[in-house]
Design an enzyme around this catalytic site. Sequence first.
Site, PDB file in Angstrom:
ATOM      1  N   SER A  12       0.815  -1.217   0.000  1.00  0.00           N
ATOM      2  CA  SER A  12       0.000   0.000   0.000  1.00  0.00           C
ATOM      3  C   SER A  12       0.849   1.267   0.000  1.00  0.00           C
ATOM      4  CB  SER A  12      -0.944  -0.008   1.202  1.00  0.00           C
ATOM      5  OG  SER A  12      -0.191  -0.135   2.407  1.00  0.00           O
ATOM      6  N   GLN A  46      11.254  12.470   0.140  1.00  0.00           N
ATOM      7  CA  GLN A  46      11.465  13.886   0.479  1.00  0.00           C
ATOM      8  C   GLN A  46      11.568  14.748  -0.769  1.00  0.00           C
ATOM      9  OE1 GLN A  46      14.963  14.148   2.969  1.00  0.00           O
ATOM     10  NE2 GLN A  46      13.976  13.147   4.713  1.00  0.00           N
ATOM     11  N   GLU A 112      17.971  18.395  -8.632  1.00  0.00           N
ATOM     12  CA  GLU A 112      18.643  17.358  -7.839  1.00  0.00           C
ATOM     13  C   GLU A 112      19.799  16.820  -8.666  1.00  0.00           C
ATOM     14  OE1 GLU A 112      16.212  14.384  -5.880  1.00  0.00           O
ATOM     15  OE2 GLU A 112      14.699  15.878  -5.417  1.00  0.00           O
ATOM     16  N   HIS A 228      22.189   5.961  -0.886  1.00  0.00           N
ATOM     17  CA  HIS A 228      22.029   7.418  -0.929  1.00  0.00           C
ATOM     18  C   HIS A 228      23.248   8.027  -0.249  1.00  0.00           C
ATOM     19  CE1 HIS A 228      20.418  11.431  -0.526  1.00  0.00           C
ATOM     20  NE2 HIS A 228      19.366  11.077  -1.243  1.00  0.00           N
ATOM     21  N   ARG A 274      24.282   9.923  -8.032  1.00  0.00           N
ATOM     22  CA  ARG A 274      24.366   9.431  -6.658  1.00  0.00           C
ATOM     23  C   ARG A 274      25.490   8.443  -6.399  1.00  0.00           C
ATOM     24  NH1 ARG A 274      18.236   8.513  -4.809  1.00  0.00           N
ATOM     25  NH2 ARG A 274      17.988  10.768  -4.811  1.00  0.00           N
ATOM     26  N   HIS A 335      19.419   2.578   0.096  1.00  0.00           N
ATOM     27  CA  HIS A 335      18.274   3.454  -0.155  1.00  0.00           C
ATOM     28  C   HIS A 335      17.276   2.875  -1.142  1.00  0.00           C
ATOM     29  CE1 HIS A 335      16.212   7.289  -0.404  1.00  0.00           C
ATOM     30  NE2 HIS A 335      16.409   7.355  -1.722  1.00  0.00           N
ATOM     31  N   ARG A 370      19.850   4.673 -10.098  1.00  0.00           N
ATOM     32  CA  ARG A 370      18.639   5.447 -10.404  1.00  0.00           C
ATOM     33  C   ARG A 370      18.891   6.953 -10.322  1.00  0.00           C
ATOM     34  NH1 ARG A 370      14.729   7.657  -6.976  1.00  0.00           N
ATOM     35  NH2 ARG A 370      15.541   6.517  -5.193  1.00  0.00           N
ATOM     36  N   LEU A 376       9.361   7.554  -7.893  1.00  0.00           N
ATOM     37  CA  LEU A 376       7.918   7.808  -7.771  1.00  0.00           C
ATOM     38  C   LEU A 376       7.307   7.891  -9.168  1.00  0.00           C
ATOM     39  CD1 LEU A 376       8.032  10.440  -4.855  1.00  0.00           C
ATOM     40  CD2 LEU A 376       7.318   8.045  -4.695  1.00  0.00           C
TER      41      LEU A 376
HETATM   42  P1  FAD Z   1       6.553   1.125  -0.800  1.00  0.00           P
HETATM   43  O1  FAD Z   1       6.098   2.521  -0.733  1.00  0.00           O
HETATM   44  O2  FAD Z   1       7.715   0.757   0.037  1.00  0.00           O
HETATM   45  O3  FAD Z   1       5.322   0.189  -0.407  1.00  0.00           O
HETATM   46  C1  FAD Z   1       5.508  -1.197  -0.242  1.00  0.00           C
HETATM   47  C2  FAD Z   1       4.296  -1.751   0.463  1.00  0.00           C
HETATM   48  O4  FAD Z   1       4.323  -3.185   0.475  1.00  0.00           O
HETATM   49  C3  FAD Z   1       4.214  -1.348   1.924  1.00  0.00           C
HETATM   50  O5  FAD Z   1       2.872  -1.017   2.194  1.00  0.00           O
HETATM   51  C4  FAD Z   1       4.609  -2.625   2.676  1.00  0.00           C
HETATM   52  O6  FAD Z   1       4.099  -2.703   3.977  1.00  0.00           O
HETATM   53  C5  FAD Z   1       3.987  -3.666   1.774  1.00  0.00           C
HETATM   54  N1  FAD Z   1       4.538  -5.022   1.880  1.00  0.00           N
HETATM   55  C6  FAD Z   1       5.829  -5.410   1.784  1.00  0.00           C
HETATM   56  N2  FAD Z   1       5.905  -6.742   1.906  1.00  0.00           N
HETATM   57  C7  FAD Z   1       4.653  -7.215   2.074  1.00  0.00           C
HETATM   58  C8  FAD Z   1       4.080  -8.510   2.277  1.00  0.00           C
HETATM   59  N3  FAD Z   1       4.813  -9.617   2.315  1.00  0.00           N
HETATM   60  N4  FAD Z   1       2.735  -8.607   2.423  1.00  0.00           N
HETATM   61  C9  FAD Z   1       1.936  -7.513   2.400  1.00  0.00           C
HETATM   62  N5  FAD Z   1       2.438  -6.256   2.222  1.00  0.00           N
HETATM   63  C10 FAD Z   1       3.761  -6.114   2.056  1.00  0.00           C
HETATM   64  N6  FAD Z   1      11.848   8.325  -4.689  1.00  0.00           N
HETATM   65  C11 FAD Z   1      11.586   9.392  -5.450  1.00  0.00           C
HETATM   66  O7  FAD Z   1      11.265   9.254  -6.636  1.00  0.00           O
HETATM   67  N7  FAD Z   1      11.669  10.658  -4.912  1.00  0.00           N
HETATM   68  C12 FAD Z   1      12.006  10.873  -3.629  1.00  0.00           C
HETATM   69  O8  FAD Z   1      12.045  12.006  -3.175  1.00  0.00           O
HETATM   70  C13 FAD Z   1      12.305   9.753  -2.808  1.00  0.00           C
HETATM   71  N8  FAD Z   1      12.694   9.936  -1.527  1.00  0.00           N
HETATM   72  C14 FAD Z   1      12.855   8.824  -0.739  1.00  0.00           C
HETATM   73  C15 FAD Z   1      13.152   9.002   0.605  1.00  0.00           C
HETATM   74  C16 FAD Z   1      13.260   7.912   1.447  1.00  0.00           C
HETATM   75  C17 FAD Z   1      13.597   8.102   2.903  1.00  0.00           C
HETATM   76  C18 FAD Z   1      13.082   6.607   0.913  1.00  0.00           C
HETATM   77  C19 FAD Z   1      13.180   5.412   1.810  1.00  0.00           C
HETATM   78  C20 FAD Z   1      12.812   6.422  -0.430  1.00  0.00           C
HETATM   79  C21 FAD Z   1      12.702   7.534  -1.264  1.00  0.00           C
HETATM   80  N9  FAD Z   1      12.423   7.387  -2.615  1.00  0.00           N
HETATM   81  C22 FAD Z   1      12.185   8.477  -3.383  1.00  0.00           C
HETATM   82  C23 FAD Z   1      12.148   6.084  -3.181  1.00  0.00           C
HETATM   83  C24 FAD Z   1      10.624   5.899  -3.263  1.00  0.00           C
HETATM   84  O9  FAD Z   1      10.031   6.477  -2.137  1.00  0.00           O
HETATM   85  C25 FAD Z   1      10.251   4.452  -3.320  1.00  0.00           C
HETATM   86  O10 FAD Z   1      11.012   3.777  -4.297  1.00  0.00           O
HETATM   87  C26 FAD Z   1       8.770   4.315  -3.675  1.00  0.00           C
HETATM   88  O11 FAD Z   1       8.000   5.049  -2.761  1.00  0.00           O
HETATM   89  C27 FAD Z   1       8.393   2.850  -3.649  1.00  0.00           C
HETATM   90  O12 FAD Z   1       6.994   2.745  -3.728  1.00  0.00           O
HETATM   91  P2  FAD Z   1       6.353   1.303  -3.678  1.00  0.00           P
HETATM   92  O13 FAD Z   1       4.887   1.508  -3.632  1.00  0.00           O
HETATM   93  O14 FAD Z   1       6.928   0.458  -4.741  1.00  0.00           O
HETATM   94  O15 FAD Z   1       6.876   0.686  -2.291  1.00  0.00           O
HETATM   95  C1  SIN Z   2      16.115  12.596  -1.842  1.00  0.00           C
HETATM   96  O1  SIN Z   2      15.265  13.419  -1.505  1.00  0.00           O
HETATM   97  O2  SIN Z   2      17.327  12.820  -1.828  1.00  0.00           O
HETATM   98  C2  SIN Z   2      15.667  11.232  -2.285  1.00  0.00           C
HETATM   99  C3  SIN Z   2      15.238  11.310  -3.670  1.00  0.00           C
HETATM  100  C4  SIN Z   2      15.189   9.958  -4.285  1.00  0.00           C
HETATM  101  O3  SIN Z   2      15.449   8.937  -3.656  1.00  0.00           O
HETATM  102  O4  SIN Z   2      14.893   9.923  -5.491  1.00  0.00           O
END
Ligand code: FAD
Ligand code: SIN
Length: 431
Positions: A12, A46, A112, A228, A274, A335, A370, A376
């Site tokens: 989610s 962020q 960035e 990161h 990066r 990261h 990346r 995102l």
């Molecule tokens: P997630 O958002 O991690 O969601 C995964 C979901 O799967 C969660 O709800 C988790 O609980 C669930 N899950 C996992 N395993 C299971 C299971 N076995 N059963 C049921 N549920 C499960 N990217 C950018 O493009 N810009 C940014 O500014 C940026 N900043 C970032 C800052 C931080 C601190 C971090 C950690 C990452 C950042 N990233 C950024 C990367 C980006 O946020 C992520 O790659 C992206 O949000 C991943 O989305 P997702 O939906 O694939 O995974």
């Molecule tokens: C950041 O804000 O530096 C993270 C951005 C990203 O992971 O793409």
Amino acid sequence: MNQEYDCIILGSGIAGLYSAIIAQQYGSVLILTKGNIDDCNTKYAQGGIASAIGPGDSTKYHLDDTLKAGAGLSDIKTVKILTDEGPYRITDLINLGVPFDTIHGDIALAKEGAHRFPRVLHAGGDATGQHIEATLTNQVRQNNITVMEHTLATNLLADSSGIIGVESLGMKDNQKHRFLSNAVILATGGAGHLFRHTTNPPVATGDGVSLAFNAGAQVMDMEFYQFHPTALRLPNAPTFLISEALRGEGALLRNVNGTIFMKHYDDMEDLAPRDIVTRAIVSEMRNTQSDHVNLDITHLPGKKIKNRFPTIYAFCMQYGLDITKMPIPVSPAAHYMMGGVKTTSRGETSLRNLYACGEASCNAIHGANRLASNSLLDTVVFARRVVEQIFHPPKKESNLTLDEDIYLISNEPTALSNIPELSLINLQNMM
Ligand code: FAD
Ligand code: SIN
């Protein structure tokens, strides 16, 4: 009795919620997620979301920057889909209500690392992920999509026709369940918690890759994990991300002796890709026998720092560090998982009825490294394509390749019920 859905989504974060919002227009949807709905990487994003919508910019430049950052290992065809369809998906997010920051009525765009133009949209300064997660959760709730929180997907169910469902375990009641569907989407995010120092929350343990691999799916590029460059390195403080957007606003890396060093490593200096900045920092840490370097933004006006980076400012203040006055001790941390479950550009895995999008998936966009804020964007562009593939697989026309065919049906913003009026700007006018 096993419950049946048209589509089951695991996770989610942005990938799970966004694909659910689109999929519910076509059939019944179940989201399983192992923590609270907002326990995910997405909430912590962020810097923001990259897209070539600014003056002078173009999707071609965005494509070039992505390929360059990926160190020659990205797939140009999928990167082109990412950069071309990106602006349309940004329009979707705006229509869904994501409150991107504006300046004088126009979307604010930040710079960035390794982006040649300012092209990163953000919300709440440095709280982009929090706003995206809250907005999409709100849409999921308004559309009455079934969400089972604290429910861990433990196995993919298969028969000779392919994947047919999911087995799960209730994290609170210890109950096992089976849910059936002809379409299971893995949106389980990354695996930062395989490493000692990570910016990721504890849910990021690579479950999707493991579920898919155990079921026999192909995975790829798992050797590429992005570190990161700048996570907070303070005794007693968690490994908290210090956004690359600080360097985009002019923050400078200095070693512990106060020396500015990035000019010795890359022409783009502090805004190099990066992987290059991370290696440079590790080298400086070794040379100075220190466990960190410093990120210095004290030369910018304090008010500007507090307005642009309210989350980072407040977090550091909790540990007695005023970033408007003191440099921030930082070191690299795990990261982002560039690899994942191997997919086509329509999110199909090597197993029938199993799809993947978001950080759990790999369609070779990010190559070996990346580009900042492309994750995102990758997630929304390909989440939508997954849902189209499940419910409206394109008819192949004789004079088009399959990818061009999909590309044609993907280029309109999503039409959804319960959409708030477009309140910021008409993005189409900017393109
Ligand atoms: P997630 O958002 O991690 O969601 C995964 C979901 O799967 C969660 O709800 C988790 O609980 C669930 N899950 C996992 N395993 C299971 C299971 N076995 N059963 C049921 N549920 C499960 N990217 C950018 O493009 N810009 C940014 O500014 C940026 N900043 C970032 C800052 C931080 C601190 C971090 C950690 C990452 C950042 N990233 C950024 C990367 C980006 O946020 C992520 O790659 C992206 O949000 C991943 O989305 P997702 O939906 O694939 O995974
Ligand atoms: C950041 O804000 O530096 C993270 C951005 C990203 O992971 O793409």
